[in-house]
Design a protein around this motif. Sequence first.
Motif, mmCIF file in Angstrom:
data_model
loop_
_atom_site.group_PDB
_atom_site.id
_atom_site.type_symbol
_atom_site.label_atom_id
_atom_site.label_comp_id
_atom_site.label_asym_id
_atom_site.label_seq_id
_atom_site.Cartn_x
_atom_site.Cartn_y
_atom_site.Cartn_z
ATOM 1 N N PHE A 157 -72.933 50.026 -13.632
ATOM 2 C CA PHE A 157 -71.572 49.559 -13.848
ATOM 3 C C PHE A 157 -71.327 48.322 -12.985
ATOM 4 O O PHE A 157 -71.542 48.356 -11.764
ATOM 5 N N VAL A 158 -70.892 47.244 -13.620
ATOM 6 C CA VAL A 158 -70.649 45.978 -12.928
ATOM 7 C C VAL A 158 -69.163 45.856 -12.628
ATOM 8 O O VAL A 158 -68.317 46.113 -13.491
ATOM 9 N N HIS A 159 -68.861 45.443 -11.405
ATOM 10 C CA HIS A 159 -67.490 45.298 -10.920
ATOM 11 C C HIS A 159 -67.293 43.902 -10.332
ATOM 12 O O HIS A 159 -68.254 43.236 -9.978
ATOM 13 N N HIS A 160 -66.035 43.491 -10.214
ATOM 14 C CA HIS A 160 -65.728 42.431 -9.258
ATOM 15 C C HIS A 160 -65.016 43.090 -8.083
ATOM 16 O O HIS A 160 -64.330 44.093 -8.243
ATOM 17 N N SER A 161 -65.193 42.524 -6.904
ATOM 18 C CA SER A 161 -64.618 43.149 -5.711
ATOM 19 C C SER A 161 -63.116 42.941 -5.619
ATOM 20 O O SER A 161 -62.446 43.626 -4.842
ATOM 21 N N ALA A 162 -62.576 41.979 -6.398
ATOM 22 C CA ALA A 162 -61.139 41.650 -6.385
ATOM 23 C C ALA A 162 -60.674 41.186 -5.014
ATOM 24 O O ALA A 162 -59.493 41.283 -4.696
ATOM 25 N N THR A 163 -61.612 40.685 -4.201
ATOM 26 C CA THR A 163 -61.277 40.196 -2.858
ATOM 27 C C THR A 163 -60.962 38.706 -2.855
ATOM 28 O O THR A 163 -60.748 38.128 -1.797
ATOM 29 N N GLY A 164 -60.937 38.071 -4.029
ATOM 30 C CA GLY A 164 -60.674 36.649 -4.105
ATOM 31 C C GLY A 164 -61.954 35.838 -4.003
ATOM 32 O O GLY A 164 -63.017 36.357 -3.647
ATOM 33 N N ASN A 165 -61.851 34.552 -4.317
ATOM 34 C CA ASN A 165 -63.014 33.674 -4.351
ATOM 35 C C ASN A 165 -63.048 32.688 -3.189
ATOM 36 O O ASN A 165 -63.882 31.782 -3.172
ATOM 37 N N ASN A 166 -62.166 32.881 -2.225
ATOM 38 C CA ASN A 166 -62.046 31.940 -1.117
ATOM 39 C C ASN A 166 -62.992 32.312 0.028
ATOM 40 O O ASN A 166 -62.570 32.625 1.146
ATOM 41 N N TYR A 167 -64.293 32.314 -0.260
ATOM 42 C CA TYR A 167 -65.287 32.571 0.771
ATOM 43 C C TYR A 167 -66.505 31.709 0.484
ATOM 44 O O TYR A 167 -66.717 31.278 -0.656
ATOM 45 N N THR A 168 -67.304 31.445 1.504
ATOM 46 C CA THR A 168 -68.566 30.744 1.327
ATOM 47 C C THR A 168 -69.695 31.768 1.345
ATOM 48 O O THR A 168 -69.512 32.907 1.806
ATOM 49 N N LEU B 241 -64.759 55.756 -11.119
ATOM 50 C CA LEU B 241 -64.183 57.096 -11.134
ATOM 51 C C LEU B 241 -64.527 57.811 -12.434
ATOM 52 O O LEU B 241 -64.252 57.316 -13.526
ATOM 53 N N GLY B 242 -65.153 58.976 -12.306
ATOM 54 C CA GLY B 242 -65.545 59.775 -13.451
ATOM 55 C C GLY B 242 -66.969 59.566 -13.918
ATOM 56 O O GLY B 242 -67.511 60.393 -14.646
ATOM 57 N N PHE B 243 -67.597 58.452 -13.490
ATOM 58 C CA PHE B 243 -68.949 58.150 -13.961
ATOM 59 C C PHE B 243 -69.859 57.673 -12.824
ATOM 60 O O PHE B 243 -70.686 56.782 -13.008
ATOM 61 N N ASN B 244 -69.713 58.252 -11.651
ATOM 62 C CA ASN B 244 -70.599 57.900 -10.539
ATOM 63 C C ASN B 244 -71.951 58.611 -10.646
ATOM 64 O O ASN B 244 -72.953 58.103 -10.134
ATOM 65 N N THR B 245 -71.982 59.785 -11.303
ATOM 66 C CA THR B 245 -73.222 60.531 -11.445
ATOM 67 C C THR B 245 -74.183 59.800 -12.384
ATOM 68 O O THR B 245 -73.788 59.343 -13.457
ATOM 69 N N SER B 246 -75.434 59.668 -11.953
ATOM 70 C CA SER B 246 -76.501 59.054 -12.745
ATOM 71 C C SER B 246 -76.269 57.575 -13.018
ATOM 72 O O SER B 246 -76.774 57.034 -14.000
ATOM 73 N N THR B 247 -75.492 56.911 -12.172
ATOM 74 C CA THR B 247 -75.250 55.483 -12.350
ATOM 75 C C THR B 247 -75.332 54.767 -11.014
ATOM 76 O O THR B 247 -75.360 55.390 -9.949
ATOM 77 N N MET B 248 -75.354 53.449 -11.067
ATOM 78 C CA MET B 248 -75.273 52.606 -9.881
ATOM 79 C C MET B 248 -74.111 51.637 -10.054
ATOM 80 O O MET B 248 -73.757 51.266 -11.173
ATOM 81 N N GLY B 249 -73.488 51.251 -8.940
ATOM 82 C CA GLY B 249 -72.366 50.323 -8.979
ATOM 83 C C GLY B 249 -72.739 49.010 -8.312
ATOM 84 O O GLY B 249 -73.259 48.992 -7.196
ATOM 85 N N ILE B 250 -72.499 47.903 -9.002
ATOM 86 C CA ILE B 250 -72.791 46.563 -8.492
ATOM 87 C C ILE B 250 -71.482 45.801 -8.406
ATOM 88 O O ILE B 250 -70.789 45.624 -9.416
ATOM 89 N N ALA B 251 -71.125 45.332 -7.210
ATOM 90 C CA ALA B 251 -69.919 44.551 -7.024
ATOM 91 C C ALA B 251 -70.279 43.079 -6.847
ATOM 92 O O ALA B 251 -71.017 42.728 -5.934
ATOM 93 N N VAL B 252 -69.774 42.241 -7.731
ATOM 94 C CA VAL B 252 -69.911 40.791 -7.551
ATOM 95 C C VAL B 252 -68.710 40.348 -6.724
ATOM 96 O O VAL B 252 -67.558 40.564 -7.122
ATOM 97 N N LEU B 253 -68.968 39.769 -5.556
ATOM 98 C CA LEU B 253 -67.888 39.402 -4.646
ATOM 99 C C LEU B 253 -67.051 38.285 -5.261
ATOM 100 O O LEU B 253 -67.547 37.199 -5.563
ATOM 101 N N GLY B 254 -65.764 38.575 -5.453
ATOM 102 C CA GLY B 254 -64.872 37.598 -6.049
ATOM 103 C C GLY B 254 -63.929 38.264 -7.023
ATOM 104 O O GLY B 254 -63.934 39.490 -7.207
ATOM 105 N N THR B 255 -63.091 37.450 -7.665
ATOM 106 C CA THR B 255 -62.140 37.902 -8.666
ATOM 107 C C THR B 255 -62.334 37.047 -9.907
ATOM 108 O O THR B 255 -62.214 35.820 -9.831
ATOM 109 N N PHE B 256 -62.619 37.678 -11.031
ATOM 110 C CA PHE B 256 -63.039 36.924 -12.211
ATOM 111 C C PHE B 256 -62.183 37.218 -13.435
ATOM 112 O O PHE B 256 -62.665 37.247 -14.560
ATOM 113 N N SER B 257 -60.897 37.408 -13.204
ATOM 114 C CA SER B 257 -59.966 37.591 -14.310
ATOM 115 C C SER B 257 -59.682 36.260 -14.995
ATOM 116 O O SER B 257 -59.606 36.175 -16.231
ATOM 117 N N THR B 258 -59.528 35.199 -14.202
ATOM 118 C CA THR B 258 -59.262 33.864 -14.750
ATOM 119 C C THR B 258 -60.259 32.830 -14.255
ATOM 120 O O THR B 258 -60.190 31.674 -14.662
#
Length: 547
Positions: A381-392, A446-463
């Motif tokens: 499961f691919v996520h964005h961290s929603a921490t914003g893009n203001n980092y180097t 939530l609900g699908f952590n079993t048998s999966t892995m979670g990958i967070a791409v640092l940033g917010t990619f809604s727009t």
Amino acid sequence: MRASLASSIAVTCAAVLALPVSSAAPAAAEVLVQPPAVSALPPAPDLPGSTQSLPLGPLGPSSRAGGSGEQGLPRRDVKPFSLVGVVWDDPRTPLHGTVQVRTRATGTDTWSEWQDVETHNDEHGADPDSAEGTSRALRGSTAPLWVGDSDGVEIRVRAEAGGTGGAPPLPAGLRLELVDPGEGPEAQTDTEPVLETEPGTGTEPGTGTGTEVEPVAEAAPPQTRTATAPAGATAAVAPADATSAAVAPEAPLPPAPTPAPAPAATVPAAALAAPPAAPPLSGLLAGLGAINSQLTPYAAPWLPALSKEATEAIASYLPPFLPRTPASGAEAQEPAKTPVQAAAAPYIGPRPAIVTRKGWGADESIREKTFVYTNTIKAAFVHHSATGNNYTCAQAPSVLRSIYRYHVLSSGWRDFGYNFAIDKCGNIYEGRAGGVDKPVLGAHTLGFNTSTMGIAVLGTFSTTAPPAASVTAVARLTAWKLGLHGINPKGSVTLTSGGGNLYAKGTKVKFNAIAGHRDGFATDCPGSLLYGKLGTARTSAASYQGR
């Protein structure tokens, strides 16, 4: 060919000593916890970092009159911090409203504009009926927001406008969490150089639908490396039938081979049919079973990239992974390959370079000391961290240390929630502890952590479109990790819901092997523009596997 393959394995074995391997476990176990004796290693050295927790108060006349429509803090000076978030007492109570912060850059009189904090964060947590999901330490929490080095803050939390029944009350016990990541290993010299080219014109615009991602050039590591176990540490005891072996106190790590841009041909079955005859090699391979994942934080700050041939060859010698099919039959599973099929076409992508928890400076003393595993890895499961893009990219380790402290100390989770993280330059980081090659149970979907892995791409990619380097890193990571478990990145799998707002507990759901968080839960995550690139990631990951 066999001699060449043996030589290739021998060259990379020392580096693999830093990579934990899985051991066989009873087929009936859906979730496994290692016994305390296995995790009884010395704690990591104390690392700097701190969290300020400030209670919010009423703002505005209506709140002073007893309402609950707005809470916050006026502008104030505080100790330095770089990440903010809001927590409250009951994790089952949602925050219906908006959270906005303003911060002042350290040592200046410059205040930022109001910035929105993502309020919907519970869907990134542990499954409802898991031990972590029912822990008394849990708090409700917003997503964290990276604001950079700051020493002043102002915050307002407003309840959403109500209908005929009025605005819903804000949760009780609202607190502002200000996290200082402290200085980390980015100031040290004993780490592999990371990719530091900031995305610019190379950022992929819009949404993609399946074209190949341009591969990211791997950073060249130093010519000499050592991996040293902590003083007094011994090899961890492997479960049940694993064979113990002494761990050498110091093992040199060779330079990482540079993967070819296009996947190499698969290794012929004959080359993998029998182990190499060289005794030193077989001795090293036998010793892998005794090395536990807890040594990773102490052994090396990074794991070098391996070629596809070396990755496949080493994987064929590793002890078997945990059973792929639960005894209860709760999850559908594609038919297992025969030994001949597996040897002829392992379909494992080359292992990418991975910055370990030691590399980004995780304080191992704050997390739970035992590890929880699931049976296998069937999907990512691919996520964005929603921490914003203001980092180097140079700040990415600081962002990770801040998120880690926020997940554990502020939100009450057992560890960092995601299994892996990826920054905007395409660097890959180890997330939740337990072994990068093991099926570690995370808290990400939530609900699908079993048998999966979670990958967070640092940033917010809604727009904002995700950088091409980040999408490529998702493809490289999933090609390797899903390949270890025989999963085709372009295929589909069936998972059983543990409960959520899209699928009731017990519902069987078909997912792409590389899915977005929103596929399993009603959420914007991973943002529309990153979600639109998952087709590209699937195609590229399958190509890296040699499919």
